[in-house]
Each structure stands twice: as structure tokens, then as C-alpha cells.
Scaffold this active site. Structure first.
Site, PDB file in Angstrom:
ATOM      1  N   HIS A 133      13.564  44.090 -51.482  1.00 29.71           N
ATOM      2  CA  HIS A 133      13.837  44.038 -52.922  1.00 29.71           C
ATOM      3  C   HIS A 133      13.142  45.190 -53.668  1.00 29.71           C
ATOM      4  O   HIS A 133      13.638  45.655 -54.697  1.00 29.71           O
ATOM      5  CB  HIS A 133      13.384  42.701 -53.509  1.00 29.71           C
ATOM      6  CG  HIS A 133      14.120  41.528 -52.932  1.00 29.71           C
ATOM      7  ND1 HIS A 133      13.682  40.242 -53.053  1.00 29.71           N
ATOM      8  CD2 HIS A 133      15.267  41.458 -52.205  1.00 29.71           C
ATOM      9  CE1 HIS A 133      14.524  39.419 -52.437  1.00 29.71           C
ATOM     10  NE2 HIS A 133      15.489  40.139 -51.907  1.00 29.71           N
ATOM     11  N   HIS A 177      11.874  36.859 -47.071  1.00 28.32           N
ATOM     12  CA  HIS A 177      11.079  38.064 -46.836  1.00 28.32           C
ATOM     13  C   HIS A 177      11.471  39.204 -47.782  1.00 28.32           C
ATOM     14  O   HIS A 177      11.460  40.377 -47.396  1.00 28.32           O
ATOM     15  CB  HIS A 177      11.183  38.500 -45.372  1.00 28.32           C
ATOM     16  CG  HIS A 177      11.092  37.352 -44.409  1.00 28.32           C
ATOM     17  ND1 HIS A 177       9.946  36.609 -44.262  1.00 28.32           N
ATOM     18  CD2 HIS A 177      12.016  36.774 -43.601  1.00 28.32           C
ATOM     19  CE1 HIS A 177      10.167  35.636 -43.391  1.00 28.32           C
ATOM     20  NE2 HIS A 177      11.415  35.715 -42.979  1.00 28.32           N
ATOM     21  N   CYS A 178      11.820  38.831 -49.008  1.00 25.95           N
ATOM     22  CA  CYS A 178      12.208  39.832 -50.018  1.00 25.95           C
ATOM     23  C   CYS A 178      13.362  40.703 -49.538  1.00 25.95           C
ATOM     24  O   CYS A 178      13.401  41.906 -49.825  1.00 25.95           O
ATOM     25  CB  CYS A 178      11.024  40.714 -50.422  1.00 25.95           C
ATOM     26  SG  CYS A 178       9.710  39.800 -51.197  1.00 25.95           S
ATOM     27  N   ALA A 179      14.266  40.117 -48.788  1.00 23.29           N
ATOM     28  CA  ALA A 179      15.446  40.859 -48.323  1.00 23.29           C
ATOM     29  C   ALA A 179      16.652  39.915 -48.380  1.00 23.29           C
ATOM     30  O   ALA A 179      17.321  39.673 -47.378  1.00 23.29           O
ATOM     31  CB  ALA A 179      15.231  41.388 -46.913  1.00 23.29           C
TER      32      ALA A 179
END
Ligand SMILES: Cc1ncc(COP(=O)(O)O)c(C=O)c1O
Lengths: 405, 128
Positions: free
Chosen positions: A120, A362-364
Site C-alpha cells: 500500500h 500484509h498491506c497488499a
């Protein structure tokens, strides 16, 4: 190496408790005593602002700060005039995107090509840029084996492409991407090529000139350095014509009532009082990594651990891995799911057994969605881990399977 | 070591959830999400004379979030909207009967939060 693996844990105060299996380095790494000492030395013995004071401790602080820049530049094979200290990868990415917006006059319909695996921190600043300027975002998809589809990349990167951003390694799949290939495609059409190297630096040798990227960034806290410090590398020719993205003291030449001009060295990208202790701590971390053998040795330790983990995970009923299976191309990350058990519950049961792993997106999020999932559990390995840490996770997973049967 | 949070009743509700499924038409359908862990929930409520006559949910997520949805739907069936509005997070923790760590509050309260939003939206509908 001045340390054998068993002894390495002793360098890390948090890891001295050998009932604690820390398998969450991809979130943040642990800190060796030498880094803690370097930070403490600054605060204890020579705390001062840099670049201005005319007294001994200020001179010492300035010297250490600039020595740190040399240390970090060497580590990624950059020039000292190519290394900007920031507050972290996210800050690097935001500042860079804003600087690019200030520098280039992008037009409605111009395109940004990024990979579906991006974090992100890489996606969102570019997405906001695209929204403001009506640019088009395109995503390079995955091919088989959790690699990027480079053929698709070649189709997507066209004359309309102005910016390409592809991470050096995925923080979910562990895959090390072929950035040189992406750079060749991007530069052929005159695009600027950026790489988020946060999941790669400290794990594999990184040579910015060899990669050929225009910009690259990472965070210090993933490579044994302190939190709140990061790096933005910019190729010299690019930096020379880059308008700043962050303004204030320390970065100016002259300030008049209605305008200002910028310092002519790298400090024009370091507005405000820097995280001096962070910079010094980061340099100490780099020194530590090199003292224990350097990134090549680190990667080979981690590759062995990934291989072992992959073999042991086969013992768990209903477990699926989402991972770059070629351990030479993996930076120490193994994402997985278990049938019938939500990743959050897996991580909770591991946590109850003092085993640290991470669960979530996982910020993805675009990647997790592409994989058809809502979350994964992720173990991430570093040189201070041992097979025993992996064994402890396996025991927790067996417990989880039993609980949820 | 912490107190066991995967107590039998939590696991039972997770593996054999009550009130799971879709019904339509319904008075109100409400989506809820706990993005940080990837829990999702949809609540369906049928409300008549100020009372929840029937309720069901669909969802996908961790044991805590899904067990909480199962238990909460049991609890509010037949309950008046006015009484539902008096429910607090504390009631949810009591209902679950386990200690919820800060990292799990979003999971534990997903169904509760979704229910609160559903009731608010329902009342807005009535106002119109
Ligand atoms: C690949 C990648 N990029 C960027 C970031 C953002 O780093 P930070 O949160 O330190 O700014 C992270 C870490 O979360 C990461 O793993």
C-alpha cells in the site's frame, strides 16, 4: 562471520529468551545491541542538531550523520549525493510522488504501471497522484509460480507510460523480481522507474546502479535499524532536475517573503531536523549486517531456513503455501493458509505459544484479492532465526489443527 | 500462558453457526467488514412492531468474529429495537465469555458494530 548462528541471537536482547520464536521480521526486525548502543551514544554523548552548530558536539553529530550517509550509500552502491534520509519507506514513497508531480507535467490519460504485488505504501500515493491528475493505473499481473508476468509487463508498458513502479521483493510471496528487466522496459519508453526495496534490502545484495532504477526506497526498521528512518535513493541525473516534495527549514537556499530557492546539495530533500539518532542507528545496523558476513551470507542462511520451513509445513494437514518456492529467489517469506482455520486464529494460537507470525493482508490488498483470499498467515525469516524457531511454529500449527478439528 | 480463548462454546458456534444463511426479502441488510484481518459479515434483519422477528448472517472470518455473530444473532432474535440499542461492547464480551485482547476487539465487535449500523439505517428508513 564473527558469529555462528547459535551465537547470533545473543546479539539481540529481545531474542535472548529462547522460548520466543520471532518469525515476523517482514513486519519489523529485531535490534542488535550495537545499534541500541549507537543510538544511546548519540543521546548520551553528543546530541546536537546537525549542519549548523559551531561547537564540538554539533560537529561530531554532523560528522557521524554524514559518515552514516556514506555507510548507507556504500551498502546499496549509491553515491553519497544520491541517498536521502526520510522517515521510512512510506515517507519516501509519498515525498517522491509529490516531487514527481512537482517536476513533470503529466497529462490526463498518461499511465502509471505497477505490479499487483505492491505494498500500500507504493500503491496509494501513486493512486492519489492518478486521481488528482486523471492518470491511468495499470497492474502487471502474476504469472505461474507467483512470479510477475513479464510478457504482460512488456505489453502494458507503452509510450503512454510515464511512471513504472515495481517492488524488488514481495513482502507476501517473498519473490525477488527481475527489476533490471522492468527497468529496460520502462526506459525504452522514457518512463521513470521506481522500486520499493523494503522487503529486499538487508536480505540480498542491492546495487542500485546494477539494477538501473531511477528511484528506490526502503525502511531502516526491517534491517535491524531503528523505526522512523528510511532511505530514498535517486539517480544523480534524476535528482538534479527533481523539484523537492517536502518543504521547510534546512532545505532552502534563500527564503523571501513570497518565494524560496533550494539548497544545491542533497539537503534540499531533507527538510526539517532529521531523525539524527535514526540515521546513526541505521548506519550501525548496516555495519552489523556487514560484520556478520553481509547480505550474500544472510541470504544463504535464510534460504536454508525457507527450505527447511517448506519441508516441515508439509506435515500440516490442509496447509497451502503462497510462496516463491525457489529459495534462491525468496527473501525469507512463507505465506500460508490452513483449511478451516482463519489466518487470524492461526496467528493467535501461535502467539499463545510465544511464536510471532503475522496474519492479514500484509498491506497488499490487491495481491491478496488476486490470490482469491481475504488473508494469509505469514512467517518471515531472518539470519537470527533457527530451525528450532520453525519447529516451534510447526508445533503451534499442529495445535491449531487439533483445536479446530 | 494466556487463558484459552478457543473455548468449546466458541469453537462450537464457529463450526456450527446458528442463524447462518440469507433471507430475502428482509427489512434491512447490512454489510460489515474488518479489513485488517479480512473478516466479513452480512446481517439480515426482519423487524416488525419494533421487534426483531428474525435475523441471519453470512460471513467469512476468524473464529471469534463468526462465533460472535452466531451468538449475537441468537441473542437479538425476539428482542426489541429499543433494547438492542442499549447493548454495549461489554455485553458482547460477557456473551463470548473469554478475555478479548486489544488485537481481537475488532473481531469480537464486528457483528455488534454491524448490528448497530443496521439499526441506525433501519431507523433512517422509517423516518423517510
Ligand atoms: C514491501 C514494503 N514496502 C513498504 C513498506 C512500508 O514501510 P514503512 O511502514 O516502514 O514505511 C513495507 C512495510 O510494511 C513493506 O514490507
Amino acid at each position: 562471520m564473527h558469529n555462528t548462528f547459535e551465537h547470533i541471537k545473543k546479539d539481540f536482547p529481545v531474542l535472548k529468551d529462547n522460548t520466543f520464536a520471532y518469525l515476523d521480521t517482514a513486519a519489523t526486525s529485531q535490534t542488535p545491541q550495537s545499534v541500541i548502543d549507537a543510538i544511546s551514544d548519540y543521546y548520551t554523548n553528543y546530541r546536537a542538531s546537525i549542519h549548523r552548530g559551531l561547537y564540538p558536539v554539533a560537529e561530531k553529530a554532523t560528522q557521524e550523520y554524514e559518515k552514516a550517509r556514506e555507510r548507507v550509500a556504500e551498502f546499496i552502491h549509491a553515491g553519497t549525493d544520491e541517498v536521502i534520509f526520510t522517515a521510512g519507506a512510506t515517507a519516501s514513497s509519498n515525498m517522491l510522488v509529490y516531487a514527481l508531480e512537482n517536476t513533470f507535467d503529466l497529462q490526463e490519460g498518461d499511465e502509471i504501471v505497477i505490479s499487483i504485488t505492491e505494498h500500500h505504501a507504493s500503491i496509494v500515493p501513486l493512486q492519489e497522484f492518478a486521481r488528482r491528475k486523471k492518470l491511468v493505473m495499470k497492474y502487471i499481473p502474476l504469472a505461474n509460480n507467483f512470479e510477475l508476468d513479464y510478457n504482460k509487463a512488456a505489453e502494458l508498458i507503452t509510450e503512454r507510460t510515464k511512471i513504472v513502479s515495481v517492488m524488488l521483493a514481495s513482502n507476501v510471496l517473498g519473490t525477488i523480481h527481475d527489476i533490471s528487466k522492468i527497468v529496460a522496459l520502462g526506459h525504452k519508453v522514457g518512463a521513470i522507474v521506481i522500486s520499493d526495496a523494503t522487503a529486499a534490502v538487508g536480505h540480498i545484495p542491492v546495487d542500485v546502479h546494477h539494477l538501473g532504477v531511477d528511484f528506490l526506497y526502503f525502511s531502516g526498521h526491517k534491517i535491524c535499524g531503528p523505526t522512523g528512518i528510511g532511505v530514498l535513493y535517486g539517480k544523480k541525473e534524476r535528482l538534479n532536475s527533481l523539484y523537492p516534495g517536502f518543504f521547510g527549514g534546512s532545505m532552502i537556499d534563500v527564503v523571501e517573503k513570497d518565494r524560496a530557492t533550494w539548497a544545491d546539495d542533497i539537503s534540499r530533500f531533507e527538510a526539517g531536523t532529521s531523525n539524527i539518532a535514526g540515521v546513526i542507528g541505521l548506519a550501525a545496523a548496516v555495519t552489523y549486517l556487514e560484520d556478520i558476513g553481509g547480505t550474500k551470507a544472510i541470504h544463504s542462511i535464510v534460504a536454508d531456513l525457507v527450505e527447511y520451513a517448506m519441508q516441515e509445513l508439509k506435515k500440516i494437514e490442509g496447509l497451502t503455501v503462497y510462496v516463491e518456492a525457489d529459495v534462491r529467489k525468496n527473501t525469507g517469506i512463507v505465506s500460508f493458509t490452513i483449511d478451516g482455520i482463519h489466518p487470524h486464529d492461526i496467528a493467535q494460537i501461535a502467539g499463545q505459544n510465544n511464536v510471532a507470525i503475522r496474519a492479514g493482508h500484509h498491506c497488499a490488498m490487491p495481491l491478496i484479492e488476486e490470490l482469491g483470499l481475504s488473508a494469509t498467515a505469514r512467517m518471515s525469516l531472518y539470519f537470527y532465526n533457527t530451525k528450532n524457531d520453525v519447529d516451534r511454529l510447526i508445533l503451534s500449527l499442529q495445535k491449531a489443527v487439533k483445536t479446530f478439528k | 500462558m494466556d487463558e484459552e480463548i478457543y473455548k468449546q462454546n466458541i469453537l462450537d458456534h464457529y463450526k456450527h453457526p446458528h442463524n447462518k444463511g440469507i433471507f430475502s426479502p428482509c427489512s434491512i441488510k447490512q454489510d460489515g467488514k474488518n479489513v485488517s484481518c479480512g473478516d466479513s459479515l452480512v446481517l439480515y434483519l426482519n423487524i416488525g412492531n419494533g421487534v426483531v422477528e428474525d435475523v441471519s448472517f453470512e460471513g467469512d472470518g476468524c473464529a471469534i468474529s463468526q462465533a460472535a455473530a452466531s451468538m449475537l444473532t441468537d441473542k437479538v432474535k425476539g428482542m426489541s429495537v429499543e433494547n438492542i440499542k442499549l447493548l454495549t461492547p461489554g455485553d458482547i464480551y460477557t456473551m463470548l465469555g473469554i478475555t478479548i485482547s486489544p488485537g481481537r476487539t475488532k473481531c469480537a465487535l464486528l457483528a455488534y458494530g454491524t448490528l448497530c449500523t443496521a439499526i441506525k439505517n433501519y431507523e433512517k428508513l422509517l423516518d423517510h
